[in-house]
Design a protein around this motif. Structure first.
Motif, mmCIF file in Angstrom:
data_model
loop_
_atom_site.group_PDB
_atom_site.id
_atom_site.type_symbol
_atom_site.label_atom_id
_atom_site.label_comp_id
_atom_site.label_asym_id
_atom_site.label_seq_id
_atom_site.Cartn_x
_atom_site.Cartn_y
_atom_site.Cartn_z
ATOM 1 N N ASN A 3 6.868 4.363 -20.781
ATOM 2 C CA ASN A 3 7.984 5.255 -20.493
ATOM 3 C C ASN A 3 7.643 5.983 -19.199
ATOM 4 O OD1 ASN A 3 9.894 7.267 -20.266
ATOM 5 N ND2 ASN A 3 9.760 7.920 -22.401
ATOM 6 N N SER A 4 8.176 5.522 -18.107
ATOM 7 C CA SER A 4 7.803 6.053 -16.792
ATOM 8 C C SER A 4 8.197 7.521 -16.592
ATOM 9 C CB SER A 4 8.408 5.195 -15.680
ATOM 10 O OG SER A 4 9.810 5.230 -15.755
ATOM 11 N N LYS A 5 9.026 8.065 -17.469
ATOM 12 C CA LYS A 5 9.365 9.484 -17.382
ATOM 13 C C LYS A 5 8.201 10.357 -17.857
ATOM 14 C CE LYS A 5 14.283 8.758 -17.900
ATOM 15 N NZ LYS A 5 15.458 8.922 -18.747
ATOM 16 N N LEU A 6 7.270 9.750 -18.589
ATOM 17 C CA LEU A 6 6.108 10.477 -19.084
ATOM 18 C C LEU A 6 4.934 10.321 -18.133
ATOM 19 C CD1 LEU A 6 6.225 9.454 -22.850
ATOM 20 C CD2 LEU A 6 6.999 11.602 -21.818
ATOM 21 N N PRO A 7 4.100 11.369 -18.017
ATOM 22 C CA PRO A 7 2.902 11.229 -17.198
ATOM 23 C C PRO A 7 1.912 10.281 -17.880
ATOM 24 C CG PRO A 7 2.895 13.349 -18.327
ATOM 25 C CD PRO A 7 4.218 12.692 -18.628
ATOM 26 N N LEU A 8 0.983 9.779 -17.110
ATOM 27 C CA LEU A 8 -0.025 8.859 -17.632
ATOM 28 C C LEU A 8 -0.964 9.605 -18.580
ATOM 29 C CD1 LEU A 8 -1.459 6.101 -17.604
ATOM 30 C CD2 LEU A 8 -2.651 6.862 -15.532
ATOM 31 N N PRO A 9 -1.003 9.215 -19.872
ATOM 32 C CA PRO A 9 -1.889 9.906 -20.810
ATOM 33 C C PRO A 9 -3.357 9.541 -20.589
ATOM 34 C CG PRO A 9 -0.707 8.131 -21.916
ATOM 35 C CD PRO A 9 -0.204 8.169 -20.504
ATOM 36 N N PHE A 10 -4.238 10.465 -20.935
ATOM 37 C CA PHE A 10 -5.675 10.241 -20.841
ATOM 38 C C PHE A 10 -6.345 10.570 -22.171
ATOM 39 C CE2 PHE A 10 -9.904 12.013 -19.320
ATOM 40 C CZ PHE A 10 -10.509 10.782 -19.186
ATOM 41 N N ILE A 11 -6.155 11.784 -22.659
ATOM 42 C CA ILE A 11 -6.744 12.224 -23.924
ATOM 43 C C ILE A 11 -5.696 13.020 -24.694
ATOM 44 C CG2 ILE A 11 -8.489 13.719 -25.007
ATOM 45 C CD1 ILE A 11 -10.258 13.261 -22.549
ATOM 46 N N ASN A 12 -5.686 12.865 -26.009
ATOM 47 C CA ASN A 12 -4.872 13.703 -26.883
ATOM 48 C C ASN A 12 -5.744 14.178 -28.029
ATOM 49 O OD1 ASN A 12 -2.765 11.800 -25.592
ATOM 50 N ND2 ASN A 12 -1.535 13.408 -26.507
ATOM 51 N N ILE A 13 -5.453 15.367 -28.530
ATOM 52 C CA ILE A 13 -6.087 15.838 -29.758
ATOM 53 C C ILE A 13 -4.981 16.264 -30.712
ATOM 54 C CG2 ILE A 13 -8.349 16.445 -28.856
ATOM 55 C CD1 ILE A 13 -7.449 19.343 -28.581
ATOM 56 N N ALA A 14 -5.209 15.991 -32.000
ATOM 57 C CA ALA A 14 -4.168 16.276 -32.978
ATOM 58 C C ALA A 14 -4.762 16.573 -34.339
ATOM 59 C CB ALA A 14 -3.224 15.083 -33.095
ATOM 60 N N SER A 15 -4.049 17.396 -35.075
ATOM 61 C CA SER A 15 -4.361 17.642 -36.468
ATOM 62 C C SER A 15 -3.488 16.697 -37.281
ATOM 63 C CB SER A 15 -4.061 19.098 -36.824
ATOM 64 O OG SER A 15 -4.335 19.329 -38.185
ATOM 65 N N GLN A 16 -4.100 15.706 -37.889
ATOM 66 C CA GLN A 16 -3.385 14.751 -38.727
ATOM 67 C C GLN A 16 -3.523 15.180 -40.183
ATOM 68 O OE1 GLN A 16 -1.465 13.018 -37.151
ATOM 69 N NE2 GLN A 16 -2.361 12.171 -35.303
ATOM 70 N N LYS A 17 -2.898 14.444 -41.083
ATOM 71 C CA LYS A 17 -2.889 14.846 -42.492
ATOM 72 C C LYS A 17 -4.299 15.021 -43.070
ATOM 73 C CE LYS A 17 -1.107 13.577 -47.009
ATOM 74 N NZ LYS A 17 -0.336 12.624 -47.787
ATOM 75 N N ASN A 18 -5.176 14.045 -42.851
ATOM 76 C CA ASN A 18 -6.493 14.072 -43.470
ATOM 77 C C ASN A 18 -7.661 14.188 -42.500
ATOM 78 O OD1 ASN A 18 -5.507 13.716 -46.182
ATOM 79 N ND2 ASN A 18 -5.062 11.603 -45.636
ATOM 80 N N PHE A 19 -7.370 14.418 -41.244
ATOM 81 C CA PHE A 19 -8.442 14.478 -40.250
ATOM 82 C C PHE A 19 -7.930 15.073 -38.954
ATOM 83 C CE2 PHE A 19 -6.430 10.303 -40.190
ATOM 84 C CZ PHE A 19 -6.082 10.143 -38.863
ATOM 85 N N ILE A 20 -8.875 15.383 -38.077
ATOM 86 C CA ILE A 20 -8.551 15.733 -36.696
ATOM 87 C C ILE A 20 -8.828 14.483 -35.875
ATOM 88 C CG2 ILE A 20 -9.359 17.036 -34.689
ATOM 89 C CD1 ILE A 20 -9.477 19.476 -36.432
ATOM 90 N N ALA A 21 -7.925 14.172 -34.976
ATOM 91 C CA ALA A 21 -8.064 12.961 -34.166
ATOM 92 C C ALA A 21 -8.218 13.307 -32.697
ATOM 93 C CB ALA A 21 -6.841 12.068 -34.343
ATOM 94 N N LEU A 22 -9.074 12.540 -32.052
ATOM 95 C CA LEU A 22 -9.198 12.586 -30.607
ATOM 96 C C LEU A 22 -8.842 11.187 -30.121
ATOM 97 C CD1 LEU A 22 -11.645 14.284 -28.344
ATOM 98 C CD2 LEU A 22 -11.441 11.843 -28.081
ATOM 99 N N TYR A 23 -7.807 11.107 -29.311
ATOM 100 C CA TYR A 23 -7.368 9.827 -28.740
ATOM 101 C C TYR A 23 -7.836 9.796 -27.292
ATOM 102 C CZ TYR A 23 -4.252 10.036 -32.766
ATOM 103 O OH TYR A 23 -3.754 10.150 -34.042
ATOM 104 N N HIS A 24 -8.654 8.826 -26.967
ATOM 105 C CA HIS A 24 -9.200 8.726 -25.610
ATOM 106 C C HIS A 24 -8.822 7.349 -25.073
ATOM 107 C CE1 HIS A 24 -11.980 8.509 -22.266
ATOM 108 N NE2 HIS A 24 -12.286 9.784 -22.445
ATOM 109 N N PHE A 25 -7.878 7.311 -24.147
ATOM 110 C CA PHE A 25 -7.384 6.033 -23.634
ATOM 111 C C PHE A 25 -8.428 5.284 -22.826
ATOM 112 C CE2 PHE A 25 -3.697 8.356 -24.867
ATOM 113 C CZ PHE A 25 -2.807 7.400 -25.325
#
Length: 151
Positions: free
Chosen positions: A63-85
């Motif tokens: 989706n070119s309207k979005l900036p290029l992702p690098f890292i995300n952090i999130a609180s999920q149902k059963n864990f904390i997630a770190l997404y590192h592209f």
């Protein structure tokens, strides 16, 4: 765990207390180690660190309207997630992380292609996450990303 927020502060404010502490500390570690040029934002409903359009005008190929992702952090149902592209598209970085992980945590690594899951909030290897964040500069990430999507 879907959180509606416009800023990282709004995101964190909606978390349960134990998650607030862990996400706040992860955010602090990322911000302290984030290479020059990346920006913090809300991305895909998570706290995100991205290459802004001012630095990479094509944006994200999905989706070119979005900036290029690098890292995300999130609180999920059963864990904390770190997404590192970067881990997802760089086998050497992935191997480095997998090799280093036992030096920082006695817990078993719970990892998908780009998602690192932390179920025990007291066992998050913050120093290792800081080292991981420093591993790729913004120009390197753009170069790796472009090499990957052109395959």
């Amino acid at each position: 765990m879907k959180i509606e927020a416009n800023t990282p502060e709004e995101y964190i404010a909606q978390l349960p207390e134990d998650r607030k502490l862990a996400i706040t500390k992860l955010r602090q570690i990322i911000l302290e180690n984030l290479p020059v040029g990346f920006e913090e934002t809300i991305s895909y409903g998570m706290i995100g660190y991205v290459v802004p359009h001012t630095a990479y005008s094509p944006g994200y190929h999905c989706n070119s309207k979005l900036p290029l992702p690098f890292i995300n952090i999130a609180s999920q149902k059963n864990f904390i997630a770190l997404y590192h592209f970067g881990i997802y598209n760089d086998p050497a970085l992935y191997n480095w992380f997998v090799e280093q992980y036992p030096k920082y945590s006695s817990r078993k690594l719970d990892m998908g292609k780009s998602c690192i899951r932390f179920k025990n909030l007291d066992a998050i290897p913050y120093k290792l996450i800081g080292a991981l964040v420093r591993k790729i500069s913004m120009p390197q990430w753009i170069e790796n990303y472009e090499a990957t999507i052109k395959r």
